[in-house]
Design an enzyme around this catalytic site. Structure first.
Site, PDB file in Angstrom:
ATOM      1  N   LYS A  78      47.612 -27.120 -42.913  1.00 52.14           N
ATOM      2  CA  LYS A  78      47.151 -26.788 -44.265  1.00 52.14           C
ATOM      3  C   LYS A  78      48.276 -26.442 -45.250  1.00 52.14           C
ATOM      4  CE  LYS A  78      42.407 -25.402 -43.328  1.00 52.14           C
ATOM      5  NZ  LYS A  78      41.373 -24.387 -43.515  1.00 52.14           N
ATOM      6  N   ASP A 114      38.005 -24.566 -49.477  1.00 53.63           N
ATOM      7  CA  ASP A 114      37.602 -23.431 -48.625  1.00 53.63           C
ATOM      8  C   ASP A 114      37.076 -22.258 -49.453  1.00 53.63           C
ATOM      9  OD1 ASP A 114      38.140 -24.568 -46.150  1.00 53.63           O
ATOM     10  OD2 ASP A 114      40.244 -23.938 -46.183  1.00 53.63           O
ATOM     11  N   GLY A 140      42.117  -9.742 -42.037  1.00 48.88           N
ATOM     12  CA  GLY A 140      42.892 -10.939 -41.730  1.00 48.88           C
ATOM     13  C   GLY A 140      43.772 -11.310 -42.907  1.00 48.88           C
ATOM     14  N   ALA A 141      44.815 -12.093 -42.629  1.00 49.58           N
ATOM     15  CA  ALA A 141      45.724 -12.499 -43.717  1.00 49.58           C
ATOM     16  C   ALA A 141      46.220 -13.922 -43.506  1.00 49.58           C
ATOM     17  CB  ALA A 141      46.895 -11.514 -43.799  1.00 49.58           C
ATOM     18  N   GLY A 142      45.411 -14.744 -42.832  1.00 49.47           N
ATOM     19  CA  GLY A 142      45.769 -16.144 -42.610  1.00 49.47           C
ATOM     20  C   GLY A 142      45.242 -17.027 -43.727  1.00 49.47           C
ATOM     21  N   GLY A 247      28.768 -17.577 -40.828  1.00 45.31           N
ATOM     22  CA  GLY A 247      29.906 -18.361 -41.310  1.00 45.31           C
ATOM     23  C   GLY A 247      29.738 -19.870 -41.396  1.00 45.31           C
TER      24      GLY A 247
END
Ligand code: ATR
Length: 279
Positions: A78, A114, A140-142, A247
């Site tokens: 990505k 996204d 999270g931090a992705g 999700g």
């Protein structure tokens, strides 16, 4: 050894696909295959295993093959794909990641759907509750967290970030104008929405346990993990009477724009599609 896949197609039909490494688990061929058949389009959408080493050659081959309209990129491509493309849409630029590539005027463009998938799914499942969301905690931090934070900020929602690796949460918070909280000292008090963007809770991964009792009763809990659909975190939240958001819809909604860019038809996300993908 995975190698660059053969793109040769013997018929002049529009082609797209998803590339990743690994890629076998991808549900995208099922989504696009469903829409292709629903709309009677003679097109093709396949999952292709492409290693980081073969990514530049893959992009070149798509560029040269006029049957290919574009593709989805997933982990680990990505971000690495960005320098190989001719331009980025404002969303891809702001999020710093590309999940959808399309051709326009002879150029290869990187786009990100996204954030759209994330927020559309949230709006659809939460209904009028969405308007009451003023503060959110993103875990999270992705790449997925980047899209979520971007979408939340676009909607005027204050974001607090937390991540196992603190430095990544701090960098992301600075970039998007968010605050941070220590991952090992989480206090959920006062948040309207909590979102898990990590892989915790996914089949084969440990569950994410949060001190949910601190949340206000009106709070929503959103898990972007969809295997299983009801993650341990969501089950726990439901037991406490909290509203939960699953999700899978994020995956379905992010696919809409890619399909319409490649195959020139805007498809719908329906319960029948959801059932097909869940099978
Ligand atoms: P994606 O693009 O799907 O977001 P990613 O960029 O690999 O995937 O990010 C995965 C996220 O899950 C990260 O925030 C990661 O935390 P680190 O930055 O500390 O690696 C988080 N994550 C993965 N496994 C975890 C675990 N066992 N405990 C806590 N966080 C985890």
């Amino acid at each position: 050894m995975p190698k660059s896949p053969d793109l040769a197609t013997n018929a002049a039909i529009p082609c797209a696909g998803v590339i990743g490494f690994p890629i076998a688990h991808s549900k995208s061929p099922r989504i696009h295959g469903y829409w292709l058949s629903e709309h009677g389009i003679k097109g093709q959408y396949t999952a292709l295993e492409v290693t980081p080493e073969h990514l530049p050659a893959f992009v070149q081959r798509v560029r040269a093959d006029e049957n290919w309209c574009g593709f989805n990129a997933t982990i680990p491509h990505k971000q690495n794909i960005i320098p190989l493309l001719d331009g980025l849409t404002p969303e891809a630029k702001a999020i710093g990641a590309v999940n959808t590539v399309f051709k326009k005027d002879g150029r290869m463009w990187g786009h990100n759907t996204d954030a759209y998938g994330f927020i559309t799914n949230l709006k659809q499942q939460s209904g009028p509750r969405f308007n009451g969301i003023k503060t959110a905690l993103v875990i999270g931090a992705g790449g997925a967290a980047r899209a979520a934070v971007y979408a939340l900020k676009q909607h005027g929602i204050s974001v607090c970030l937390t991540n196992r690796s603190t430095d990544k949460a701090e960098a992301l918070a600075q970039e998007f104008g968010a605050t941070t909280m220590a991952f090992d000292a989480l206090d959920l008090k006062g948040f309207d929405l909590v979102i898990n963007t990590t892989s915790l809770g996914m089949q084969g991964q440990p569950a994410l346990h949060l001190a949910l009792s601190a949340l206000p009763v009106h709070a929503l809990v959103y898990d972007i993990v969809y295997t299983p659909l009801q993650t341990p975190l969501l089950v726990e939240a439901q037991k406490r009477g909290l509203f939960t958001v699953t999700g899978l819809g994020m995956l379905l909604h992010q696919a809409v724009e890619g399909f319409s860019l490649w195959f020139r038809v805007t498809p719908a996300v329906t319960p029948a599609l959801e059932q097909t993908v869940l099978k």
